[in-house]
Design a protein around this motif. Structure first.
Motif, short mmCIF file in Angstrom:
data_model
loop_
_atom_site.label_atom_id
_atom_site.label_comp_id
_atom_site.label_asym_id
_atom_site.label_seq_id
_atom_site.Cartn_x
_atom_site.Cartn_y
_atom_site.Cartn_z
N MET A 8 44.39 11.02 -3.85
CA MET A 8 44.40 9.56 -3.73
C MET A 8 45.72 9.18 -3.07
O MET A 8 46.76 9.72 -3.43
CB MET A 8 44.30 8.93 -5.12
N GLU A 11 47.74 4.20 1.01
CA GLU A 11 47.35 3.37 2.15
C GLU A 11 46.04 3.87 2.74
O GLU A 11 45.78 5.07 2.77
CB GLU A 11 48.43 3.40 3.23
N GLY A 12 45.23 2.94 3.23
CA GLY A 12 43.92 3.26 3.78
C GLY A 12 43.96 4.19 4.97
O GLY A 12 43.00 4.92 5.23
N MET A 21 40.56 9.30 -1.16
CA MET A 21 40.60 7.90 -1.55
C MET A 21 41.97 7.32 -1.26
O MET A 21 42.97 8.03 -1.20
CB MET A 21 40.35 7.74 -3.05
N TYR A 23 44.21 3.57 -2.40
CA TYR A 23 44.28 2.26 -3.03
C TYR A 23 45.70 1.76 -2.88
O TYR A 23 46.66 2.42 -3.31
CB TYR A 23 43.91 2.32 -4.52
N GLY A 24 45.83 0.62 -2.25
CA GLY A 24 47.17 0.07 -2.08
C GLY A 24 47.13 -1.26 -1.36
O GLY A 24 46.07 -1.83 -1.11
N PHE A 58 44.85 -6.15 -1.77
CA PHE A 58 44.80 -4.71 -2.00
C PHE A 58 43.49 -4.18 -1.44
O PHE A 58 42.50 -4.91 -1.35
CB PHE A 58 44.89 -4.41 -3.50
N GLU A 59 43.48 -2.89 -1.10
CA GLU A 59 42.30 -2.29 -0.51
C GLU A 59 42.01 -0.95 -1.19
O GLU A 59 42.92 -0.17 -1.44
CB GLU A 59 42.54 -2.07 0.99
N PHE A 60 40.73 -0.72 -1.48
CA PHE A 60 40.26 0.54 -2.06
C PHE A 60 39.31 1.18 -1.04
O PHE A 60 38.29 0.60 -0.70
CB PHE A 60 39.56 0.28 -3.38
N ARG A 81 32.75 -0.68 -5.93
CA ARG A 81 34.06 -1.35 -6.04
C ARG A 81 34.92 -1.16 -4.78
O ARG A 81 35.93 -1.84 -4.62
CB ARG A 81 34.82 -0.83 -7.24
N ALA A 82 34.54 -0.26 -3.91
CA ALA A 82 35.34 0.03 -2.72
C ALA A 82 35.25 -1.12 -1.71
O ALA A 82 34.19 -1.70 -1.53
CB ALA A 82 34.87 1.32 -2.06
N ASN A 83 36.38 -1.42 -1.09
CA ASN A 83 36.40 -2.41 -0.01
C ASN A 83 35.83 -1.81 1.28
O ASN A 83 35.27 -2.52 2.10
CB ASN A 83 37.83 -2.87 0.28
#
Length: 87
Positions: A8, A11-12, A21, A23-24, A58-60, A81-83
Motif C-alpha cells: 500500500m 500516492e495514486g 493499492m 491511499y493518500g 483523499f484518493e483510494f 470504496r475505491a475512487n
C-alpha cells in the motif's frame, strides 16, 4: 511482486506504476489550494496571518492487475470504496 507481498502506497501514482493499492491526499488539489495562498500573499496578506489547512481530498486506488499477479482477490466491498480501479 517477487515475494507476492501486498503493498500500500501514499500516492495514486504508485498504483499506476504497478503497486497494489494507494491511499493518500490528492496532490493536484493541494497545488491548486497553494495557488490561492500565493495570491493572498502577493496581495499583501502576511503569511503568519494565513490559517493552516488540512488536506480535503483523499484518493483510494486499487490495481487489479497487481492483485492478480500476486494471487490476491479484492472483495467487492473494498472495490466499491475505491475512487479508482486499475483493471
Amino acid at each position: 511482486m517477487k515475494n507476492k507481498l501486498p503493498t500500500m502506497y501514499p500516492e495514486g501514482e504508485y498504483a499506476n506504476a504497478g503497486g497494489l493499492m494507494a491511499y493518500g491526499i490528492v496532490t493536484t488539489d493541494l497545488f491548486r489550494r497553494a495557488a490561492s495562498y500565493v495570491d493572498k500573499i502577493l496581495k499583501g496578506t502576511k503569511p503568519a496571518d494565513l490559517p493552516v489547512e488540512q488536506p480535503m481530498k483523499f484518493e483510494f486506488v486499487i490495481n487489479l492487475k497487481a492483485a492478480k499477479q500476486i494471487g490476491l482477490t479484492i472483495p467487492p466491498q473494498v472495490l466499491a470504496r475505491a475512487n479508482r480501479v486499475i483493471r
